[in-house]
Write an enzyme that holds these catalytic residues in place. Sequence first.
Site, PDB file in Angstrom:
ATOM      1  N   GLN A 252       0.652  -1.298   0.130  1.00 17.24           N
ATOM      2  CA  GLN A 252      -0.244   0.062   0.588  1.00 17.24           C
ATOM      3  C   GLN A 252       1.218   1.266  -0.143  1.00 17.24           C
ATOM      4  O   GLN A 252       0.478   2.464   0.042  1.00 17.24           O
ATOM      5  CB  GLN A 252      -0.804   0.271   1.089  1.00 17.24           C
ATOM      6  CG  GLN A 252      -2.070  -0.721   1.025  1.00 17.24           C
ATOM      7  CD  GLN A 252      -3.164  -1.039   0.546  1.00 17.24           C
ATOM      8  OE1 GLN A 252      -3.177   0.526  -0.763  1.00 17.24           O
ATOM      9  NE2 GLN A 252      -3.727  -2.409  -0.094  1.00 17.24           N
TER      10      GLN A 252
ATOM     11  N   CYS B  75      -9.036  -8.933   4.949  1.00 17.04           N
ATOM     12  CA  CYS B  75      -7.664  -9.296   4.854  1.00 17.04           C
ATOM     13  C   CYS B  75      -6.259  -9.473   6.169  1.00 17.04           C
ATOM     14  O   CYS B  75      -6.323  -9.350   6.161  1.00 17.04           O
ATOM     15  CB  CYS B  75      -6.659  -9.307   3.837  1.00 17.04           C
ATOM     16  SG  CYS B  75      -7.429 -10.709   2.433  1.00 17.04           S
TER      17      CYS B  75
HETATM   18  C1  LIG Z   1      -1.043  -4.329   2.338  1.00 15.42           C
HETATM   19  C2  LIG Z   1      -1.063  -5.306   1.059  1.00 15.42           C
HETATM   20  N1  LIG Z   1      -0.174  -6.298   1.598  1.00 15.42           N
HETATM   21  C3  LIG Z   1      -0.207  -7.549   1.480  1.00 15.42           C
HETATM   22  C4  LIG Z   1      -1.895  -7.538   0.072  1.00 15.42           C
HETATM   23  C5  LIG Z   1      -1.404  -9.019  -0.838  1.00 15.42           C
HETATM   24  O1  LIG Z   1      -1.601  -8.509  -1.804  1.00 15.42           O
HETATM   25  P1  LIG Z   1      -1.555  -9.598  -3.425  1.00 15.42           P
HETATM   26  O2  LIG Z   1      -3.178  -9.728  -3.407  1.00 15.42           O
HETATM   27  O3  LIG Z   1      -1.703  -8.152  -4.391  1.00 15.42           O
HETATM   28  O4  LIG Z   1      -0.651 -10.349  -3.696  1.00 15.42           O
HETATM   29  C6  LIG Z   1      -2.274  -6.382  -0.151  1.00 15.42           C
HETATM   30  C7  LIG Z   1      -3.773  -6.892  -0.795  1.00 15.42           C
HETATM   31  O5  LIG Z   1      -4.576  -6.291  -0.126  1.00 15.42           O
HETATM   32  C8  LIG Z   1      -2.283  -5.472   1.104  1.00 15.42           C
HETATM   33  O6  LIG Z   1      -2.878  -4.594   0.931  1.00 15.42           O
END
Ligand SMILES: Cc1ncc(COP(=O)(O)O)c(C=O)c1O
Length: 430
Positions: free
Chosen positions: A225, A387
């Site tokens: 982010q 998440c």
């Molecule tokens: C802070 C953070 N870390 C990790 C992720 C994981 O990203 P990805 O699903 O693109 O692997 C996200 C996705 O929302 C996130 O916001």
Amino acid sequence: MTGQTEAAEALTANEVARIKADFEILEHQVNGADMVYLDSGATSQKPRCVYEAEQHYYENANAAVHRGAHTLAVEATDIFEQGRETVAKFIGAKTNELVWTSNATEALNLISYSMSNASLGRGGDAAARFRLGPGDEILTTELEHHANLIPWQELAFRTGATLRYVPIAEDGSLRYDLIDSLVTERTKLVAFTHVSNVLGTITDTRRFVDAARRVGALTVLDGCQSVPHLPVDVKALDVDFMAFSGHKMLGPTGIGGLYGREELLNAMPPFLTGGSMITVVDMEHAEYLPAPQRFEAGTQRISQVHGLATAASYLDEIGMQRIADWEEHLGALLYEGLSALEGVRVFGPVDAKRIGTVPFEVIGVHPHDVGQFLDSRGIAVRVGHHCAQPLHRALGVTATTRASTYLYNTEDDVKALIEAVASVREYFGV
Ligand SMILES: Cc1ncc(COP(=O)(O)O)c(C=O)c1O
């Protein structure tokens, strides 16, 4: 890295309108209203130049990289490696310090599984720093996205190490005051987010890096982010590893990156093995190429790399500091506007530095109903735990509604959201 450092003029509303016009999808109507896209924290929209770059690649240069001796394969390899150079520069890394992955999740798992392999004895003496066992500790935080939590839970499980975390205070701010006591001689890895995907707050990374350095622990930054929204320079941040995703920074899905210090990447045993990552193979064993290829087994994501490099150049041309300033402005409007509404609780510390991401609760209305109500007015937000279940639990809720902006959002988008949220309680008869 021209756009990363300059103190340039602020983005104007006219310029944002011009930027917005590069994103065809933002002209859509949703449920009879002009679409207001406030879900860039989940995934960003893509400017025309990004998908045109992918199309151009398939029309003109499609071939497997690093393999063929024919002209097309050489052109594809050039595009692929040029893309690496562009994106590495964008984050302040050397070209061979950027490993391509599918996304940030895979990048974080890559470190976790490579450290498991080291813990099984792979990599010899050079891999000693990556070895974990009972008594060793991994430190993370209560703010994390599951992608920067579960890989460390699993690493702890596989190696017998202990997972500890820096908790949050009631207002969602990190308990920086506890870091020094939580980082001990037993700490081998410190993994923390640069920007909370829920609260939008920007971490004081120095506090973590200094504590980790004091005991020789490795640092892993989740830049998912931050890379899309702030000027990010991994050398200035002084972290050992950083993970990020292309789809959140105007790039295609299916492409992300892992930054690692050159000497660490070359000492870390690989995770995925197979073609394109070896020097010599016999029936009993194999020797591996230096980084980044030692971590890039199999046929790579070439059009996605080209699309992501195009996205990085697009952001760089506008200037990351200007984008960060604009989003800070939108974030402040969101935070203040939503906080001023009766029956609305906004999460996150009042005085924090944040990107344009603000989570809230309309008291008495389930976030999913809030999301549906907003959607009926053409406004896209995310609802749920984003998440980050432990963070929500610590905040005392199971779900929130999250508005998240990007460089193409206008003040009118923010106003539309605040006006709509203002009528939610009446609509649901609360
Ligand atoms: C802070 C953070 N870390 C990790 C992720 C994981 O990203 P990805 O699903 O693109 O692997 C996200 C996705 O929302 C996130 O916001």
